[in-house]
Design a protein around this motif. Structure first.
Motif, PDB file in Angstrom:
ATOM      1  N   ASN A 159       0.804  -1.226   0.000  1.00  0.00           N
ATOM      2  CA  ASN A 159       0.000   0.000   0.000  1.00  0.00           C
ATOM      3  C   ASN A 159       0.833   1.271   0.000  1.00  0.00           C
ATOM      4  O   ASN A 159       0.308   2.361   0.225  1.00  0.00           O
ATOM      5  CB  ASN A 159      -0.936   0.003   1.211  1.00  0.00           C
ATOM      6  CG  ASN A 159      -0.180  -0.042   2.530  1.00  0.00           C
ATOM      7  OD1 ASN A 159       1.041  -0.198   2.537  1.00  0.00           O
ATOM      8  ND2 ASN A 159      -0.897   0.087   3.636  1.00  0.00           N
ATOM      9  N   ALA A 161       2.124   4.383  -1.206  1.00  0.00           N
ATOM     10  CA  ALA A 161       1.647   5.256  -2.278  1.00  0.00           C
ATOM     11  C   ALA A 161       2.687   6.272  -2.729  1.00  0.00           C
ATOM     12  O   ALA A 161       2.532   6.892  -3.776  1.00  0.00           O
ATOM     13  CB  ALA A 161       0.383   5.986  -1.829  1.00  0.00           C
ATOM     14  N   ALA A 310       2.027   0.662  -4.354  1.00  0.00           N
ATOM     15  CA  ALA A 310       0.877   1.089  -5.149  1.00  0.00           C
ATOM     16  C   ALA A 310       1.314   1.710  -6.472  1.00  0.00           C
ATOM     17  O   ALA A 310       0.485   2.160  -7.250  1.00  0.00           O
ATOM     18  CB  ALA A 310       0.053   2.105  -4.352  1.00  0.00           C
ATOM     19  N   THR A 370      -2.535  -0.848  -9.152  1.00  0.00           N
ATOM     20  CA  THR A 370      -1.368   0.032  -9.111  1.00  0.00           C
ATOM     21  C   THR A 370      -1.508   1.159 -10.130  1.00  0.00           C
ATOM     22  O   THR A 370      -2.293   1.077 -11.073  1.00  0.00           O
ATOM     23  CB  THR A 370      -0.083  -0.758  -9.391  1.00  0.00           C
ATOM     24  OG1 THR A 370      -0.219  -1.455 -10.632  1.00  0.00           O
ATOM     25  CG2 THR A 370       0.194  -1.746  -8.281  1.00  0.00           C
TER      26      THR A 370
END
Length: 531
Positions: A159, A161, A310, A370
């Protein structure tokens, strides 16, 4: 005192993983049983090593070290024992360490494994329970010998980002046609990852102006393929790049035989599957790939996906093992041809990836969340009409030989609405930057994805006249350059920047390199813009 059954059970749990190849696991279990029964053994089993440590007259780590298949909590470490002189015993205990620093003051994990003759004394260690987005250093020891130190990087957590990724991709490194100066320059770029797209070795001698030679003829046996890999891997610049960052790898045709398709060689060799089994085994023995890629005879499962937070999902494909035969080959041959008007070429059922891999890829694309989705595959995907003016002709070994399969894939990219698809390619010894369209005949057809096809490390390619003719005939191909080198990619959430790097002369070991062009792809807008 002698080791107890409890000692042996603990040793098996620690030192004989269940996912070890069957032949190695049997050997390790026999070693443990022997240790338990041996009356002369007077100390408990403390570590994984059960044999006296070997002594080497020369360095056994002549092929270097490598890492690959990085995930957020694991990485594969590789080496192979191959001393220049002397023979190895059937099994050698090899210790490994992975640390936070290159001096190995803070060791994170360590262990022992067996380098067995069954697998050319290669070592594949899957180190798990690592921290995400973390650089590590690793090395191996065998007896009193210590390998070079390698550096590797785990992927960000799923996760994450805010991740960025700096990687390069390369292909086609015919040993005789040039030196690997490109890798020396690549190592200076402080990359997070290298993606290799096939033709790591060449089975054949071809091309002009050789600067060095294969040390044997064309390989057909396992030992011959092993020797060919060992020759290539002794190159210091290739070793440097392997030790500098983790690799994702796939294969193309020359790891086995030029233009082979599925179970058919270009010479229609009736014993081809025996040769393919030897070649696949040698490829596994020399690549930093997980145990899931261990061949079973002439078959191996190497396609896989690798997620980098991500930010990016890499779908690493295999377009050789499962493809339909090339259409309309030359009489009495398999392999490629350049054709026009070949009805077989456009048959709707023809496949490049095979039905199972096509379905796996479609499911992966539909499930991907993604920002960027990268198809790492072997050859130019954009249509390349080779006939100047009216009419068309196509080379059948690439995606142009499988237009229905290409249309299915591009339809899947469009219908799945997967974010920012990028295709990275190799094989054709030329840099091409192209818009991938649902209808290549319609210049107004919107781009579905962006393709960056990389040039070769050394293998000779088309001349400038041929490149210019391709650009004139195929307006969706925006750029072409046949200089040897590689492509470097900087990937961020909102933008992908690609740099084309070209050698001054691959025939010179100390060749300089230059930036030939730069491109950008904006998130949400397929198509490359020259910058």
């Amino acid at each position: 005192m002698k080791p107890s059954r409890r000692d042996l059970s603990a040793w098996i749990e620690r030192c004989v993983p269940r996912d070890m190849p069957a032949s190695l696991r049997r050997r390790a279990l026999l070693q443990g049983a022997y240790a338990l029964a041996a009356t002369a053994l007077t100390t408990p089993i403390a570590g994984c090593a059960l044999r006296p440590p070997p002594r080497f007259d020369t360095d056994p780590f002549t092929l270097g070290v490598a890492s690959g298949a990085p995930r957020s909590d694991s990485v594969v470490l590789w080496t192979r024992l191959a001393p220049a002189q002397g023979e190895l015993p059937a099994a050698v205990d090899v210790n490994w360490e992975i640390a936070h620093d290159d001096k190995f003051r803070t060791i994170v994990q360590h262990g022992s494994t067996t380098a067995a003759s069954d697998f050319a004394h290669s070592v594949h260690v899957e180190v798990k329970n690592l921290k995400p987005a973390r650089w590590y250093f690793y090395r191996f020891t065998a007896g009193d010998a210590i390998s070079a130190t390698g550096r590797t990087l785990t992927a960000p957590q799923l996760n994450a980002a805010d991740a960025r990724l700096h990687f390069a991709f390369a292909s086609c490194q015919q040993y005789e046609q040039g030196y690997y100066a490109a890798y020396r320059h690549m190592a200076r770029e402080n990359l997070d990852l290298v993606v290799f797209l096939g033709d790591y070795i060449y089975e054949s001698s071809w091309g002009r102006n050789h600067v060095r030679k294969h040390d044997a003829g064309m390989p057909f046996t396992l030992d011959a393929y092993r020797n060919r890999y060992a020759l290539y891997k002794r190159d210091p610049d290739l070793q440097l790049m392997h030790a500098s960052a983790p690799w994702l790898v796939t294969w193309d045709d020359h790891e086995v035989n030029n233009d082979y398709a599925n179970d058919r060689s270009e010479t229609l060799d009736p014993d081809f599957l025996l040769r393919r089994a030897a070649a696949y085994r040698a490829w596994y023995e020399h690549m930093p790939v997980p145990l899931t890629a261990v061949p079973r005879g002439p078959d191996a499962l190497i396609y896989d996906s690798y997620r980098f937070g991500a930010l990016a999902n890499f779908f690493v494909l295999d377009d050789r093992q499962f493809r339909a035969y090339e259409a309309c080959p030359k009489p009495g041959r398999g392999g490629s041809n350049v054709v026009s008007g070949c009805a077989e070429r456009i048959e709707p059922g023809r496949t490049m990836l095979g039905e199972t891999q096509e379905r796996w890829l479609a499911n992966g694309l539909r499930g991907s969340r993604t920002r960027w989705n990268i198809l790492a595959q072997q050859t130019l995907m954009a249509q390349n009409d080779r006939m100047p003016g009216p009419g068309e002709s196509f080379w059948t070994d690439g995606w142009d030989g499988y237009p229905a399969a290409r249309a299915r894939l591009l339809d899947e990219l469009r219908e799945s609405r997967v974010a920012n698809p990028l295709v990275i390619s190799g094989d054709v010894h030329c840099t091409w930057v192209a818009d991938l369209k649902a209808d290549f005949a319609d210049e107004k057809s919107p781009a579905v994805a962006t393709e960056f096809c990389g040039t070769s490390i050394t293998s000779q390619g088309p001349n400038a006249r041929q490149v210019a003719a391709t650009l004139r005939e195929n307006p969706h191909i925006k750029y072409g350059n046949s200089t040897r080198g590689y492509l470097a990619v900087d990937l961020a959430q909102d933008r992908c920047n690609v740099t084309v790097r070209g050698l001054a002369d691959e025939k010179l070991a100390a060749s300089s390199i230059a930036t030939l062009a730069t491109f950008a792809v904006e998130s949400g807008r397929p198509g490359a813009l020259k910058t």
